[in-house]
Motif scaffolding. Structure first.
Motif, PDB file in Angstrom:
ATOM      1  N   SER A  93       0.813  -1.374  -0.209  1.00 32.45           N
ATOM      2  CA  SER A  93       0.066   0.246   0.252  1.00 32.45           C
ATOM      3  C   SER A  93       0.798   1.447   0.016  1.00 32.45           C
ATOM      4  N   ASP A  94       1.963   1.119   0.446  1.00 33.55           N
ATOM      5  CA  ASP A  94       3.160   2.138   0.534  1.00 33.55           C
ATOM      6  C   ASP A  94       2.399   3.359   1.240  1.00 33.55           C
ATOM      7  N   GLY A  95       1.398   3.363   2.187  1.00 37.63           N
ATOM      8  CA  GLY A  95       1.070   4.242   2.952  1.00 37.63           C
ATOM      9  C   GLY A  95       1.686   4.599   4.195  1.00 37.63           C
ATOM     10  N   SER A  96       0.844   5.121   5.351  1.00 36.88           N
ATOM     11  CA  SER A  96       1.375   5.280   6.613  1.00 36.88           C
ATOM     12  C   SER A  96       1.687   4.036   7.172  1.00 36.88           C
ATOM     13  N   TRP A  97       0.762   2.878   6.971  1.00 33.40           N
ATOM     14  CA  TRP A  97       0.753   1.541   7.407  1.00 33.40           C
ATOM     15  C   TRP A  97       2.230   0.834   6.902  1.00 33.40           C
ATOM     16  N   ALA A  98       2.595   1.169   5.799  1.00 31.16           N
ATOM     17  CA  ALA A  98       4.015   0.711   5.214  1.00 31.16           C
ATOM     18  C   ALA A  98       5.131   1.112   6.032  1.00 31.16           C
ATOM     19  N   LEU A  99       4.994   2.386   6.683  1.00 29.07           N
ATOM     20  CA  LEU A  99       5.980   2.982   7.348  1.00 29.07           C
ATOM     21  C   LEU A  99       5.998   2.224   8.652  1.00 29.07           C
ATOM     22  N   VAL A 100       5.132   1.737   9.487  1.00 29.01           N
ATOM     23  CA  VAL A 100       5.018   0.996  10.509  1.00 29.01           C
ATOM     24  C   VAL A 100       5.332  -0.293  10.637  1.00 29.01           C
ATOM     25  N   VAL A 101       5.034  -1.009   9.380  1.00 32.96           N
ATOM     26  CA  VAL A 101       5.593  -2.285   8.920  1.00 32.96           C
ATOM     27  C   VAL A 101       7.150  -2.311   8.837  1.00 32.96           C
ATOM     28  N   ASP A 102       7.334  -1.550   8.259  1.00 31.48           N
ATOM     29  CA  ASP A 102       9.066  -0.956   7.948  1.00 31.48           C
ATOM     30  C   ASP A 102       9.526  -1.111   9.053  1.00 31.48           C
ATOM     31  N   GLN A 103       8.886  -0.257   9.984  1.00 35.01           N
ATOM     32  CA  GLN A 103       9.662  -0.190  11.489  1.00 35.01           C
ATOM     33  C   GLN A 103       9.823  -1.643  12.102  1.00 35.01           C
ATOM     34  N   LEU A 104       8.806  -2.286  12.005  1.00 34.96           N
ATOM     35  CA  LEU A 104       8.833  -3.457  12.594  1.00 34.96           C
ATOM     36  C   LEU A 104       9.848  -4.362  11.878  1.00 34.96           C
ATOM     37  N   ASN A 105       9.882  -4.251  10.672  1.00 31.48           N
ATOM     38  CA  ASN A 105      10.935  -5.158   9.989  1.00 31.48           C
ATOM     39  C   ASN A 105      12.241  -4.684  10.469  1.00 31.48           C
ATOM     40  N   GLU A 106      12.786  -3.503  10.529  1.00 31.37           N
ATOM     41  CA  GLU A 106      13.837  -3.064  10.964  1.00 31.37           C
ATOM     42  C   GLU A 106      14.357  -3.790  12.373  1.00 31.37           C
ATOM     43  N   SER A 107      13.250  -3.349  13.283  1.00 29.82           N
ATOM     44  CA  SER A 107      13.241  -4.185  14.645  1.00 29.82           C
ATOM     45  C   SER A 107      13.482  -5.715  14.470  1.00 29.82           C
ATOM     46  N   LEU A 108      12.924  -6.480  13.879  1.00 31.42           N
ATOM     47  CA  LEU A 108      12.990  -7.601  13.601  1.00 31.42           C
ATOM     48  C   LEU A 108      14.361  -8.157  13.214  1.00 31.42           C
ATOM     49  N   HIS A 109      14.953  -7.271  12.419  1.00 32.81           N
ATOM     50  CA  HIS A 109      16.407  -7.718  11.945  1.00 32.81           C
ATOM     51  C   HIS A 109      17.389  -6.852  12.635  1.00 32.81           C
ATOM     52  N   GLU A 110      17.365  -6.449  13.836  1.00 34.66           N
ATOM     53  CA  GLU A 110      18.397  -5.733  14.478  1.00 34.66           C
ATOM     54  C   GLU A 110      19.592  -6.550  14.845  1.00 34.66           C
ATOM     55  N   ASP A 111      19.281  -7.832  15.091  1.00 31.05           N
ATOM     56  CA  ASP A 111      20.366  -8.712  15.320  1.00 31.05           C
ATOM     57  C   ASP A 111      21.106  -8.978  14.226  1.00 31.05           C
ATOM     58  N   SER A 112      20.524  -9.141  12.867  1.00 31.39           N
ATOM     59  CA  SER A 112      21.365  -9.662  11.815  1.00 31.39           C
ATOM     60  C   SER A 112      22.115  -8.220  11.195  1.00 31.39           C
ATOM     61  N   LEU A 113      21.578  -7.133  11.596  1.00 26.64           N
ATOM     62  CA  LEU A 113      22.326  -5.934  11.315  1.00 26.64           C
ATOM     63  C   LEU A 113      23.475  -5.650  12.179  1.00 26.64           C
ATOM     64  N   ILE A 114      23.482  -5.873  13.523  1.00 23.51           N
ATOM     65  CA  ILE A 114      24.669  -5.806  14.157  1.00 23.51           C
ATOM     66  C   ILE A 114      25.545  -6.856  14.204  1.00 23.51           C
ATOM     67  N   LYS A 115      25.499  -8.222  13.779  1.00 25.86           N
ATOM     68  CA  LYS A 115      26.243  -8.960  13.351  1.00 25.86           C
ATOM     69  C   LYS A 115      27.079  -8.661  12.017  1.00 25.86           C
ATOM     70  N   SER A 116      26.372  -8.112  10.944  1.00 20.40           N
ATOM     71  CA  SER A 116      26.846  -7.937   9.917  1.00 20.40           C
ATOM     72  C   SER A 116      27.836  -6.664   9.720  1.00 20.40           C
ATOM     73  N   LYS A 117      28.045  -6.148  10.929  1.00 19.55           N
ATOM     74  CA  LYS A 117      28.752  -4.792  10.842  1.00 19.55           C
ATOM     75  C   LYS A 117      30.069  -5.337  11.367  1.00 19.55           C
TER      76      LYS A 117
END
Length: 82
Positions: free
Chosen positions: A58-82
């Motif tokens: 939908s790329d609307g305001s809900w997309a931003l919140v889902v993207d925020q959740l997506n980033e939060s759920l990938h925090e560990d993998s982002l830390i490990k890849s640095k």
């Protein structure tokens, strides 16, 4: 009345506990590896998966919140890849 897209509302829409503590616990205990898309996580029901996919598209305001959740759920993998 339109529901304001927020993380708590997203969790309510997904049928999950939307308290701050429950959201924080969900994020910590449901981390995804870098290759797994949020919609491919094995812990979603089919309807939750469809809801997330719809909101991303939908790329609307809900997309931003889902993207925020997506980033939060990938925090560990982002830390490990640095």
């Amino acid at each position: 009345m339109t529901v304001q897209p927020r993380m708590t509302n997203l969790f309510e829409q997904l049928g999950l506990d939307s308290s701050e503590d429950a959201i924080a616990l969900f994020i910590v205990t449901h981390q995804l590896n870098a290759q797994t898309k949020i919609t491919e996580a094995d812990y979603w029901t089919e309807s939750q998966r469809q809801f997330l996919a719809e909101k991303i598209k939908s790329d609307g305001s809900w997309a931003l919140v889902v993207d925020q959740l997506n980033e939060s759920l990938h925090e560990d993998s982002l830390i490990k890849s640095k």
